[in-house]
Design an enzyme around this catalytic site. Structure first.
Site, mmCIF file in Angstrom:
data_model
loop_
_atom_site.group_PDB
_atom_site.id
_atom_site.type_symbol
_atom_site.label_atom_id
_atom_site.label_comp_id
_atom_site.label_asym_id
_atom_site.label_seq_id
_atom_site.Cartn_x
_atom_site.Cartn_y
_atom_site.Cartn_z
ATOM 1 N N LYS A 1 51.995 34.195 51.683
ATOM 2 C CA LYS A 1 52.835 33.001 52.741
ATOM 3 C C LYS A 1 53.783 32.339 51.469
ATOM 4 O O LYS A 1 54.851 32.423 51.877
ATOM 5 C CB LYS A 1 51.858 31.716 52.904
ATOM 6 C CG LYS A 1 50.697 32.111 53.851
ATOM 7 C CD LYS A 1 49.907 30.883 53.949
ATOM 8 C CE LYS A 1 49.120 30.355 52.887
ATOM 9 N NZ LYS A 1 47.985 31.271 52.484
ATOM 10 N N ARG B 1 45.949 22.477 57.868
ATOM 11 C CA ARG B 1 45.080 23.173 56.796
ATOM 12 C C ARG B 1 43.699 23.171 57.580
ATOM 13 O O ARG B 1 42.965 23.811 57.408
ATOM 14 C CB ARG B 1 44.907 22.408 55.560
ATOM 15 C CG ARG B 1 44.191 23.444 54.399
ATOM 16 C CD ARG B 1 45.049 24.592 54.087
ATOM 17 N NE ARG B 1 44.492 25.034 52.738
ATOM 18 C CZ ARG B 1 45.260 25.446 51.940
ATOM 19 N NH1 ARG B 1 46.734 25.490 51.869
ATOM 20 N NH2 ARG B 1 44.861 26.117 50.845
ATOM 21 N N ARG C 1 47.281 37.744 40.550
ATOM 22 C CA ARG C 1 48.383 37.080 40.674
ATOM 23 C C ARG C 1 48.638 36.335 39.569
ATOM 24 O O ARG C 1 47.822 35.569 38.645
ATOM 25 C CB ARG C 1 48.378 35.676 41.954
ATOM 26 C CG ARG C 1 49.496 35.026 42.000
ATOM 27 C CD ARG C 1 49.498 34.174 43.332
ATOM 28 N NE ARG C 1 48.440 33.437 43.376
ATOM 29 C CZ ARG C 1 48.273 32.664 44.450
ATOM 30 N NH1 ARG C 1 49.104 32.563 45.457
ATOM 31 N NH2 ARG C 1 46.923 32.208 44.600
ATOM 32 N N ARG D 1 46.969 30.821 37.874
ATOM 33 C CA ARG D 1 46.617 29.627 38.583
ATOM 34 C C ARG D 1 45.117 29.420 38.360
ATOM 35 O O ARG D 1 44.202 30.308 38.501
ATOM 36 C CB ARG D 1 46.906 29.483 39.982
ATOM 37 C CG ARG D 1 48.124 28.927 40.386
ATOM 38 C CD ARG D 1 48.580 29.180 41.802
ATOM 39 N NE ARG D 1 47.676 29.002 42.672
ATOM 40 C CZ ARG D 1 47.777 28.831 44.055
ATOM 41 N NH1 ARG D 1 48.903 29.215 44.437
ATOM 42 N NH2 ARG D 1 46.963 28.701 44.874
ATOM 43 N N ARG E 1 37.439 29.704 48.219
ATOM 44 C CA ARG E 1 38.590 29.352 48.863
ATOM 45 C C ARG E 1 38.679 30.244 50.047
ATOM 46 O O ARG E 1 39.026 29.747 51.120
ATOM 47 C CB ARG E 1 39.923 29.613 48.037
ATOM 48 C CG ARG E 1 40.069 28.710 46.848
ATOM 49 C CD ARG E 1 41.013 29.073 45.878
ATOM 50 N NE ARG E 1 42.312 29.321 46.359
ATOM 51 C CZ ARG E 1 43.429 29.971 45.939
ATOM 52 N NH1 ARG E 1 43.238 30.819 44.928
ATOM 53 N NH2 ARG E 1 44.510 30.079 46.512
HETATM 54 P P1 AP5 Z 1 51.108 34.592 47.530
HETATM 55 O O1 AP5 Z 1 52.583 34.928 48.368
HETATM 56 O O2 AP5 Z 1 51.179 33.868 46.474
HETATM 57 O O3 AP5 Z 1 49.999 34.292 48.657
HETATM 58 P P2 AP5 Z 1 49.817 32.761 49.346
HETATM 59 O O4 AP5 Z 1 49.494 33.258 50.791
HETATM 60 O O5 AP5 Z 1 50.774 31.773 49.272
HETATM 61 O O6 AP5 Z 1 48.439 32.410 48.553
HETATM 62 P P3 AP5 Z 1 48.127 30.939 48.152
HETATM 63 O O7 AP5 Z 1 46.713 31.304 47.339
HETATM 64 O O8 AP5 Z 1 49.304 30.245 47.468
HETATM 65 O O9 AP5 Z 1 47.614 30.170 49.287
HETATM 66 P P4 AP5 Z 1 46.761 29.099 49.287
HETATM 67 O O10 AP5 Z 1 46.819 28.370 50.800
HETATM 68 O O11 AP5 Z 1 45.374 29.185 48.994
HETATM 69 O O12 AP5 Z 1 47.430 28.014 48.349
HETATM 70 P P5 AP5 Z 1 47.837 26.427 48.107
HETATM 71 O O13 AP5 Z 1 48.705 26.599 47.174
HETATM 72 O O14 AP5 Z 1 48.361 26.456 49.586
HETATM 73 O O15 AP5 Z 1 50.514 36.147 47.226
HETATM 74 C C1 AP5 Z 1 49.352 36.236 46.560
HETATM 75 C C2 AP5 Z 1 49.317 37.420 45.674
HETATM 76 O O16 AP5 Z 1 49.565 38.703 46.501
HETATM 77 C C3 AP5 Z 1 50.649 37.526 44.660
HETATM 78 O O17 AP5 Z 1 50.232 38.115 43.401
HETATM 79 C C4 AP5 Z 1 51.811 38.445 45.584
HETATM 80 O O18 AP5 Z 1 52.502 39.186 44.662
HETATM 81 C C5 AP5 Z 1 50.737 39.313 46.360
HETATM 82 N N1 AP5 Z 1 51.236 39.821 47.455
HETATM 83 C C6 AP5 Z 1 52.141 39.035 48.556
HETATM 84 N N2 AP5 Z 1 52.083 39.470 49.473
HETATM 85 C C7 AP5 Z 1 51.516 40.939 49.341
HETATM 86 C C8 AP5 Z 1 51.667 42.102 50.314
HETATM 87 N N3 AP5 Z 1 51.968 42.180 51.435
HETATM 88 N N4 AP5 Z 1 51.081 43.173 49.747
HETATM 89 C C9 AP5 Z 1 50.469 43.355 48.425
HETATM 90 N N5 AP5 Z 1 50.564 42.058 47.620
HETATM 91 C C10 AP5 Z 1 50.924 41.014 48.110
HETATM 92 O O19 AP5 Z 1 46.860 25.514 48.139
HETATM 93 C C11 AP5 Z 1 46.209 25.331 46.978
HETATM 94 C C12 AP5 Z 1 45.091 24.284 46.963
HETATM 95 O O20 AP5 Z 1 45.706 23.002 47.175
HETATM 96 C C13 AP5 Z 1 43.980 24.306 48.103
HETATM 97 O O21 AP5 Z 1 42.848 25.133 47.748
HETATM 98 C C14 AP5 Z 1 43.528 22.884 48.225
HETATM 99 O O22 AP5 Z 1 42.861 22.211 47.189
HETATM 100 C C15 AP5 Z 1 44.966 22.026 48.093
HETATM 101 N N6 AP5 Z 1 45.565 22.116 49.531
HETATM 102 C C16 AP5 Z 1 47.105 22.428 49.686
HETATM 103 N N7 AP5 Z 1 47.429 22.251 50.803
HETATM 104 C C17 AP5 Z 1 46.128 21.555 51.386
HETATM 105 C C18 AP5 Z 1 46.070 20.833 52.566
HETATM 106 N N8 AP5 Z 1 46.990 20.856 53.622
HETATM 107 N N9 AP5 Z 1 44.943 19.851 52.803
HETATM 108 C C19 AP5 Z 1 43.904 19.952 52.000
HETATM 109 N N10 AP5 Z 1 43.826 20.780 50.582
HETATM 110 C C20 AP5 Z 1 45.367 21.276 50.265
#
Ligand code: AP5
Length: 210
Positions: A14, A87, A124, A157, A168
């Site tokens: 994402k 979420r 990552r 991270r 997660r």
């Molecule tokens: P990347 O693009 O970083 O993946 P992502 O989908 O953005 O993953 P996140 O881990 O950031 O998502 P998340 O939803 O868990 O985290 P968030 O920050 O929202 O890609 C990942 C890796 O794969 C990279 O190394 C990349 O290079 C590689 N890659 C990408 N595309 C690829 C492909 N096509 N092929 C191969 N490799 C690829 O949330 C973190 C925390 O914040 C949560 O756990 C929670 O505690 C809190 N939080 C955030 N939002 C909320 C909410 N709305 N409500 C409650 N808690 C929340």
């Protein structure tokens, strides 16, 4: 252009794809994860409250997330990519009924088998300011350990540690995945195959937004 909501498990890509769309199509990016990590870095009251929750992979409270979202949007001038919000079903109904009551949007499901995500996440790395995303196996920085764009060190991270990643993924399955049916019933859902290589995912997304 409509607002976009990115729904997908941790590691689905994402953030990677949002970085592409904000550069090419001038979207604004609202990532609740990034906003929370900024609070942690600045050691604010919110940051201190959420640090342990995020490091364990649990979700932060809905009330706090809704407050953060309200404080960071300006619908008069902007088109947004919502990344990581909503979420769960409660946040989804707030989003649809209240935030989007006067706007149109597409919810994009980044469909990917959970089995490939573990490897993506533990490999990552991000620039120290959190803005640029790398992968040690598939998209490493040109100079080991250094961000190509900022010259900052790249870091792991806290929630990408192997023991947290499993939690997660479990939370995604239980709380976030049900939103896919919610948006499908509203006829707002588009699906991209996020298991393909990054360029191919981009191409599918461009079709969705055009
Ligand atoms: P990347 O693009 O970083 O993946 P992502 O989908 O953005 O993953 P996140 O881990 O950031 O998502 P998340 O939803 O868990 O985290 P968030 O920050 O929202 O890609 C990942 C890796 O794969 C990279 O190394 C990349 O290079 C590689 N890659 C990408 N595309 C690829 C492909 N096509 N092929 C191969 N490799 C690829 O949330 C973190 C925390 O914040 C949560 O756990 C929670 O505690 C809190 N939080 C955030 N939002 C909320 C909410 N709305 N409500 C409650 N808690 C929340």
């Amino acid at each position: 252009m409509k607002h976009l909501v990115f729904i997908g498990p941790p590691g689905a890509g994402k953030g990677t794809q949002a970085n592409f769309l904000i550069n090419e199509f001038k979207y604004n990016h609202v990532s609740t994860g990034d906003l929370l990590r900024k609070e942690i870095m600045s050691k604010s009251d919110i940051g201190l409250k959420v640090e342990g929750i995020m490091a364990s992979g649990e979700l932060v409270s809905d009330d706090l997330i809704i407050k953060i979202i309200k404080n960071n949007l300006n619908f008069k001038v902007d088109k947004y990519i919502f990344d990581g919000f909503p979420r769960n079903l409660k946040q989804a109904s707030f989003f649809h009924e209240y935030l989007m009551s006067e706007f149109d949007y597409v919810a994009v499901h980044f469909k990917v088998d959970l089995s490939v995500l573990y490897k993506r996440l533990i490999n990552r790395r991000v620039s120290a300011d959190g803005k640029h995303i790398y992968n040690l196996l598939t998209s490493p920085p040109k100079m080991p350990g250094i961000c190509d764009y900022t010259g900052l060190p790249i870091v792991q991270r806290d929630d990408d540690m192997p023991e947290v990643v499993s939690n997660r993924l479990k939370i995604y399955d239980e709380l976030t995945k049900p939103m896919i049916e919610y948006f499908a019933k509203l006829d707002k859902l588009a699906v991209v195959n996020a298991e393909q290589e990054i360029e191919r995912v981009k191409n599918e997304l461009v079709k969705v937004i055009s």
